[in-house]
Design a protein around this motif. Structure first.
Motif, mmCIF file in Angstrom:
data_model
loop_
_atom_site.group_PDB
_atom_site.id
_atom_site.type_symbol
_atom_site.label_atom_id
_atom_site.label_comp_id
_atom_site.label_asym_id
_atom_site.label_seq_id
_atom_site.Cartn_x
_atom_site.Cartn_y
_atom_site.Cartn_z
ATOM 1 N N SER A 130 0.814 -1.203 0.000
ATOM 2 C CA SER A 130 0.000 0.000 0.000
ATOM 3 C C SER A 130 0.851 1.257 0.000
ATOM 4 O O SER A 130 0.517 2.249 -0.661
ATOM 5 N N LEU A 131 1.948 1.230 0.730
ATOM 6 C CA LEU A 131 2.840 2.391 0.732
ATOM 7 C C LEU A 131 3.399 2.636 -0.665
ATOM 8 O O LEU A 131 3.524 3.787 -1.104
ATOM 9 N N ARG A 132 3.715 1.571 -1.373
ATOM 10 C CA ARG A 132 4.199 1.729 -2.747
ATOM 11 C C ARG A 132 3.073 2.222 -3.666
ATOM 12 O O ARG A 132 3.302 3.068 -4.528
ATOM 13 N N ASP A 133 1.873 1.671 -3.479
ATOM 14 C CA ASP A 133 0.733 2.134 -4.277
ATOM 15 C C ASP A 133 0.508 3.629 -4.113
ATOM 16 O O ASP A 133 0.259 4.352 -5.083
ATOM 17 N N LEU A 134 0.574 4.088 -2.882
ATOM 18 C CA LEU A 134 0.290 5.491 -2.577
ATOM 19 C C LEU A 134 1.472 6.404 -2.853
ATOM 20 O O LEU A 134 1.307 7.623 -2.972
#
Length: 343
Positions: A130-134
């Motif tokens: 999720s951190l990479r997605d965001l």
């Protein structure tokens, strides 16, 4: 995932903090806007990205600083996070310190046993994705999306606490938990030095479960806030279905709203609520949003939007006079728990 740097013409409205009220979340030090923006629906690859971008930026211009996401949101899964990440990189990066970004993990996103549940592996690996997605190095709130009875609660809570201790989340939340387990989680997190910030339950005029099961009182007792979702009952608390199901309506193509629940009983109750709203000079949607926000334990109501007009309309719910005792009695008479659902 890195989105690089982009040129943007966006500059946030200078008066954005004069348009919406903020409320303290439980016993924490964090204020959240009365309305939070959810990317649950209409922020996947099936809607135009430029429309999504326009709505997100307009929400921030209105003072909505909290954007709620999850690894499951799409379609496909993770698409809503990735789309928000594009907007963050292109437009909102200068304002990152003013944003409260939340994400959730634990709901099924694939057939693998590691793509669901409350295990340490599932939660912490999902958070990394999720951190990479965001395109950010931390989220402000990390939620466990729903209970997982197959995993010890201590393991789930330990993973959530680790996310804060590792600096990948600032606060912890949970969603869809019943009061008994919620209290256990609050106690376990408190012992770990990471208090429970928020619980995200469903709540509306037609869904009063948290009034009946004691969660509202528990929020006061344990010191966490409530960010309530589906305050419009998937569109049932609007005037959209008073006569028929219009073409293109959510009830025709949503997995969350079955047309069979739009019965004569539903229409009769909704018509009476709509009369009350009209007598107050507001829409039924505005009445429904004002109703959930009347409680001090409700920190914020999650809303979505398919247009900036719809977003403006819903936020105006804050502009109307408080509901009187007589008006609340009318809502109680016609806003019966389970209306428009299979509850």
């Amino acid at each position: 995932m890195s989105y690089g740097t982009f040129e943007t013409t966006y500059a946030a409205a200078e008066d954005r903090y004069t348009k919406i009220g903020y409320r303290r979340s439980g016993h924490s030090g964090l204020d959240l806007p009365a309305f939070s923006f959810g990317l649950w629906q209409k922020f996947g690859t099936d809607y135009p990205f430029e429309t999504q971008r326009e709505i997100i930026l307009h929400a921030f211009d209105l003072g909505i600083t909290h954007f709620d996401n999850a690894d499951r949101y799409g379609p496909p899964h993770r698409a809503a996070q990735q789309n928000f990440g594009r907007v963050l990189a292109k437009d909102l990066a200068p304002y990152r310190d003013e944003l409260v970004l939340s994400t959730k993990a634990g709901n099924d996103i694939g057939p693998s046993p590691y793509l669901k549940g409350g295990s340490r592996k599932s939660l912490l690996r999902s958070l990394e994705h999720s951190l990479r997605d965001l395109g950010t190095d931390y989220v402000d709130i990390f939620y466990h999306h729903r209970p997982d009875p197959s995993t010890p609660l201590e393991e789930t809570v330990g993973a959530l606490a680790s996310a804060v201790q590792q600096g990948k989340a600032l606060y912890i939340g949970i969603s869809n938990y019943l009061p008994e387990q919620t209290h256990q989680i609050a106690e376990l997190l408190r012992a770990a030095g990471v208090p429970l910030l928020i619980h995200q339950p469903r709540y509306s005029i037609f869904d009063r479960g948290i009034e009946q099961n004691g969660l509202l009182q528990l929020a006061d007792d344990d010191g966490f806030g409530l960010v309530v979702y589906s305050p419009l009952a998937q569109g049932l608390l609007t005037n959209k279905y008073l006569e028929s199901i219009p073409d293109g309506a959510r009830a025709l193509n949503s997995t969350f709203l079955d047309p069979s629940v739009i019965t004569d009983t539903y229409r009769q109750r909704t018509a009476e609520l709509n009369k009350l709203a009209e007598a107050r000079g507001q829409s039924l949607a505005q009445l429904a949003l004002q109703w959930v926000l009347r409680r001090s334990t409700v920190t914020s109501a999650l809303i979505g939007a398919s247009s900036t007009w719809q977003l403006d309309h819903n936020v105006k719910a804050l502009d109307f006079p408080e509901l009187t005792a007589d008006e609340l009695a009318i809502i109680d008479e016609h806003g019966i728990h389970g209306t428009g659902s299979n509850l």
